[in-house]
Scaffold this active site. Sequence first.
Site, PDB file in Angstrom:
ATOM      1  N   CYS A  89       0.842  -1.252  -0.109  1.00  0.00           N
ATOM      2  CA  CYS A  89      -0.006  -0.116  -0.165  1.00  0.00           C
ATOM      3  C   CYS A  89       0.751   1.433   0.021  1.00  0.00           C
ATOM      4  CB  CYS A  89      -1.035   0.013   1.090  1.00  0.00           C
ATOM      5  SG  CYS A  89      -0.111   0.243   2.924  1.00  0.00           S
TER       6      CYS A  89
ATOM      7  N   HIS B   4      -2.430   1.331   6.546  1.00  0.00           N
ATOM      8  CA  HIS B   4      -2.935   1.155   5.249  1.00  0.00           C
ATOM      9  C   HIS B   4      -3.075   2.655   4.658  1.00  0.00           C
ATOM     10  CE1 HIS B   4      -4.437  -0.924   1.671  1.00  0.00           C
ATOM     11  NE2 HIS B   4      -5.283   0.077   1.626  1.00  0.00           N
TER      12      HIS B   4
ATOM     13  N   HIS C 149      -5.613   2.130  -4.619  1.00  0.00           N
ATOM     14  CA  HIS C 149      -4.608   1.483  -3.544  1.00  0.00           C
ATOM     15  C   HIS C 149      -4.463  -0.001  -3.705  1.00  0.00           C
ATOM     16  CE1 HIS C 149      -7.932  -0.654  -0.902  1.00  0.00           C
ATOM     17  NE2 HIS C 149      -8.360  -0.779  -2.048  1.00  0.00           N
TER      18      HIS C 149
END
Length: 354
Positions: free
Chosen positions: A270, A318, A330
């Site tokens: 990420c 994240h 993402h």
Amino acid sequence: MTAHHRNPRVPRAVAGVVSAAFLVCASYAAGPSLADPVALPTTASDAIARMVDLSRQAEALNQSSLAAQQDLDAKLAVQRDADAKLAASTAVADAARAEVRKFQPMIDRTAVAAYTGARTDRMFAVLSSDSPQQLLDKMSLLDVLGQRTADDVRQFTRSADAATAAETAARAAADTARAATATAEAVRADVDRKRDDLTAATTQVVEAWGALSASDRSTLAGSPFPPGFDRDSLLAGLVPGSGTSALAAALTRVGDPYVWGATGPDRFDCSGLVQWAFKQVGMTVPRTSSQQANFGTPVARSELQPGDVVLFYPEISHVGIYAGNGLMVHASTFGVPVAVAPIDTTPFHSARRY
């Protein structure tokens, strides 16, 4: 997170592997303790949900491991700098001691002469001269010798002082170097532990994913774009800027696989995707999601604009890039390629504008 279709029953092997993986990884993140009863997944969607949970825990460990490695790199840099300063100060001290040794014989001779009663003053010259000329010669010689001795003594004193200062600096540098080494070694041990934890977690995730059927894997991966999303229209409407340009770069990676610790150009985790996207527009962004949460300026959720960086979970494990209309691009998790997804599928933490 993509929507999951429910199947009537999950194969017994899937339930066993995913449940075992959950038990092993539960200690890595907030969740049930190992002593708590854990219900076995009974449907494909349950198994996929467990798989996603394991992956999130592994992702959190991945970010923690990356941060620990960066901390180690910084400590090693301090250690290298301390070692270099120690080497330089030691060289200065050695040179200063060598300079002292040059004058030591003269100092020794002067000390011996004084100890044995050698007569080198003007009164001795008067008393021991047989003629006026001899007196003048002796006094002239004594003046020369006296001046040289005084100069040598002054230089010896300066050299001795310099040697003392250099040795003090060398000792301080040695203490600093030892402390830097000890700190780096402690951090190295922490990095090794985090890497071991991450390896164990990712192994369990891969095993759980491998036990899923092809249909379940497809359900897990989902669609790269939500229904009605038009990438070309979005790109055409973007206002030029570093954030929107980074968003455009990130959108070119949709479909690339998620890989722990990867930063591109064709596989990402990420924070690696965020770092890579902004690098394409000439911006150096920190490596981990927690570091990215302190970069740029804060943005309220109500004021999000395309290109803003959005961060998730209480531990900020994240991160993605906002694409407008409640969507983000993402690198989601293992088994799910880079995709555009709603930000509401993940617990929102904060946002930043770079």
